[in-house]
Each structure stands twice: as C-alpha cells, then as structure tokens.
Design an enzyme around this catalytic site. Structure first.
Site, PDB file in Angstrom:
ATOM      1  N   GLY A  14       0.831  -1.199   0.000  1.00  0.00           N
ATOM      2  CA  GLY A  14       0.000   0.000   0.000  1.00  0.00           C
ATOM      3  C   GLY A  14       0.861   1.242   0.000  1.00  0.00           C
ATOM      4  O   GLY A  14       0.534   2.256   0.639  1.00  0.00           O
ATOM      5  N   ALA A  15       1.965   1.185  -0.750  1.00  0.00           N
ATOM      6  CA  ALA A  15       3.006   2.224  -0.659  1.00  0.00           C
ATOM      7  C   ALA A  15       2.944   3.246  -1.777  1.00  0.00           C
ATOM      8  O   ALA A  15       3.866   4.056  -1.917  1.00  0.00           O
ATOM      9  CB  ALA A  15       4.388   1.576  -0.636  1.00  0.00           C
ATOM     10  N   SER A  17       0.827   5.691  -2.015  1.00  0.00           N
ATOM     11  CA  SER A  17       0.357   6.985  -1.534  1.00  0.00           C
ATOM     12  C   SER A  17       0.192   6.910  -0.020  1.00  0.00           C
ATOM     13  O   SER A  17       0.363   5.849   0.590  1.00  0.00           O
ATOM     14  CB  SER A  17      -0.976   7.373  -2.188  1.00  0.00           C
ATOM     15  OG  SER A  17      -1.979   6.432  -1.849  1.00  0.00           O
ATOM     16  N   GLY A  18      -0.165   8.034   0.595  1.00  0.00           N
ATOM     17  CA  GLY A  18      -0.536   8.064   2.001  1.00  0.00           C
ATOM     18  C   GLY A  18       0.526   7.557   2.942  1.00  0.00           C
ATOM     19  O   GLY A  18       1.724   7.782   2.759  1.00  0.00           O
ATOM     20  N   GLY A  20       1.702   4.578   3.496  1.00  0.00           N
ATOM     21  CA  GLY A  20       2.678   3.666   2.913  1.00  0.00           C
ATOM     22  C   GLY A  20       3.795   4.386   2.194  1.00  0.00           C
ATOM     23  O   GLY A  20       4.979   4.044   2.345  1.00  0.00           O
ATOM     24  N   SER A 135      -6.924  -1.190  12.672  1.00  0.00           N
ATOM     25  CA  SER A 135      -7.844  -0.080  12.930  1.00  0.00           C
ATOM     26  C   SER A 135      -8.543  -0.323  14.253  1.00  0.00           C
ATOM     27  O   SER A 135      -8.943  -1.462  14.548  1.00  0.00           O
ATOM     28  CB  SER A 135      -8.881   0.031  11.816  1.00  0.00           C
ATOM     29  OG  SER A 135      -9.922   0.919  12.193  1.00  0.00           O
ATOM     30  N   TYR A 164     -15.797  -3.411   7.158  1.00  0.00           N
ATOM     31  CA  TYR A 164     -14.366  -3.127   7.275  1.00  0.00           C
ATOM     32  C   TYR A 164     -13.871  -3.515   8.670  1.00  0.00           C
ATOM     33  O   TYR A 164     -12.815  -4.152   8.811  1.00  0.00           O
ATOM     34  CB  TYR A 164     -14.137  -1.639   7.018  1.00  0.00           C
ATOM     35  CG  TYR A 164     -12.751  -1.130   7.318  1.00  0.00           C
ATOM     36  CD1 TYR A 164     -11.690  -1.406   6.467  1.00  0.00           C
ATOM     37  CD2 TYR A 164     -12.513  -0.350   8.445  1.00  0.00           C
ATOM     38  CE1 TYR A 164     -10.416  -0.917   6.738  1.00  0.00           C
ATOM     39  CE2 TYR A 164     -11.257   0.145   8.723  1.00  0.00           C
ATOM     40  CZ  TYR A 164     -10.204  -0.135   7.872  1.00  0.00           C
ATOM     41  OH  TYR A 164      -8.951   0.349   8.141  1.00  0.00           O
TER      42      TYR A 164
END
Length: 279
Positions: A14-15, A17-18, A20, A135, A164
């Site tokens: 998940g790198a 953006s954000g 990551g 989370s 989720y």
C-alpha cells in the site's frame, strides 16, 4: 537522520500513496533497501524512483496477483527484514471479488495473510518482523466461531464501516493463529490514528465533507508513518501485540479467543488453497 537500516530490506505494501508512501520515504532515509508494493503503476513507480527502491505491482482484490508478486519478491529478495503490511481499504460494494470473497475481507485480511505466508521463508532468513496496519474500529466488530465463512462472506445488515471493522478483526485473529504456527516471525498490529488520507473514503459525499472539516484533528500520513517505522525498528517486544499509535493497547476481547482464531484460520486456509490451485 541515522542510516541504521543500511543493508536491511523492507517491503512496504500500500506504498503508492498516504501512510505507505511516507513510510517508504522514512525507511529509505534510514538507509534501508525499500521494496514499494502498490496497485497503481504510475504512483508506485514514482515512489520507488523517489526512494531509490524497486516497484512491484499487485491488486489485493486478486489473489493470483498476490501469489505472483510474492514469487517475484522471493526471487529478488530472499531475505526480508521488515514487511510493513499496510495495504487495505474500506469498500462500500458487497459484490464478491473475482475470487468469490467479500471485498473488505479479501483486501484487508485474506490477501495480506497470503503475502505473509508466502514471504515467511524470507522473513525467517532475515529474522524479520511484520507490522500490520490495523484499525481501532475492529473493537466494535463481532464474529462467532460457528460458520465463520458465512459470516465473513455475507455480512447481512452491516454497513461499509462495519464490514471493514469485521475484516480487520479477522486479520487480527489470523495473525494470532499464524503466530502459534510461526513463533519465530513476530507480528505486531497497530492502529495508526485516524489518518487524513483515508478518513471517510467509504462514506461517499458525506465522508468527503467530513474529511475536509475534520482534517485539523486527524493524524497526517507522515505521523502515521513514523509510528509504523517505530514499531518496525524498536528493540522493545512487539510480537503478538496490538498497539494504539506506538503504545500497547487491549484489542477486542475476541482476538484472544483461540478457538475463534483457529476457526478463522481454517476457513482462510481452505480459501487460499483453492485460490492457489486455480492460479
């Protein structure tokens, strides 16, 4: 910044953006060889070029993609010191993935677990650890040991956030079952805070407005990334723990239910076996 991670290989999922992408930058600044794994070809390659790392592409909604990228990683990086298991997301659709699973469950639990399992030899070779982005929403989720698969595939009456949350609970349970089988590979789960880049993305127009109004009160991706990097590099024990930011915290009590963890593991194992047979 210290270059104390020189010679270390770090895989960040998940790198593109954000959090990551920020974590990839922080790891690279400390001298690590960073493997940038994302779904977007353009953004993933841009981050990899920026940090002097390598780009690998995979869509966690497709388990064959995860198997392929794991094979690529094992060939290119037989030793892995850190797997930053950051990929995930909340999905409003209940339409099953191409593999036949509820999308929140597959992307947040099944696919990351498959990657961890396939990279276990490389993690063992590097005496590495896994740091998984969780989370705090998992604390409100419920799950029963009986007929786990039906609950995960058909979360009737649950909204996107609840699906989720249940997927994140399932991920924590899978990690506990994994730890009982692989005690030499430490796995830590952490809630990074409510991060500005992700907040409200599954709530449509309402979420978009809330994201703008709430931004001053949210953690930045950079702050969340610092928390991830701390847990990936600290000498303090992290195995089997759940953290809120960087502080040990109590997870949902169901995470400690060994029978439930085994039920989720058995269900996931059967699903992944079927997926690997088709691939």
């Amino acid at each position: 910044m210290s270059r104390d991670l020189a010679g270390r290989t770090v895989v960040v999922t998940g790198a593109s953006s954000g959090t990551g992408a920020e974590a990839a930058r922080l790891f690279a600044a400390r001298g690590a060889e960073v493997v940038v794994l994302g779904r977007s070809p353009r953004r993933t390659r841009a981050v990899a070029e920026e940090v002097g790392g390598t780009a690998h592409l995979a869509d966690f909604a497709v388990l064959a993609d995860v198997r392929r990228v794991a094979e690529e990683l094992r060939e290119a990086h037989p030793v892995v010191h850190v797997l930053a298991d950051n990929a995930g997301g909340a999905f409003p659709s209940t339409e099953p993935t191409a593999d036949g699973h509820e999308p929140n469950y597959q992307v947040n639990a099944l696919a990351p677990m498959l990657l961890v399992a396939l990279l276990t030899p490389a993690l063992r070779a590097g005496r590495g650890r896994v740091v998984s982005t969780s989370s705090r929403s998992h604390k409100g989720a419920t799950l029963e040991a009986g007929n786990v698969g039906e609950q995960l595939d058909n979360p009737l009456g649950l909204g996107p956030h609840q699906r989720y949350a249940r997927a994140k609970l399932a991920a924590l349970l899978l990690h506990r079952a994994y730890a009982s089988r692989h005690p030499d590979v430490p796995v830590a789960d952490f809630h990074p805070g409510i991060v500005a880049s992700d907040f409200g993305r599954y709530l449509g127009a309402v979420g978009a407005v809330a994201k703008v109004l709430g931004r001053p009160f949210l953690a930045s991706p950079r702050t969340a990334a610092h928390r991830l990097v701390h847990l990936a590099t600290t000498a303090d024990p992290v195995a089997g723990r759940y953290f809120a930011h960087t502080t040990p915290a109590a997870p949902n009590a169901l995470v400690l239910d060994a029978d439930l963890a085994e039920a989720v593991w058995s269900d996931a194992d059967a699903r992944l076996d079927r997926a690997l047979e088709r691939a």
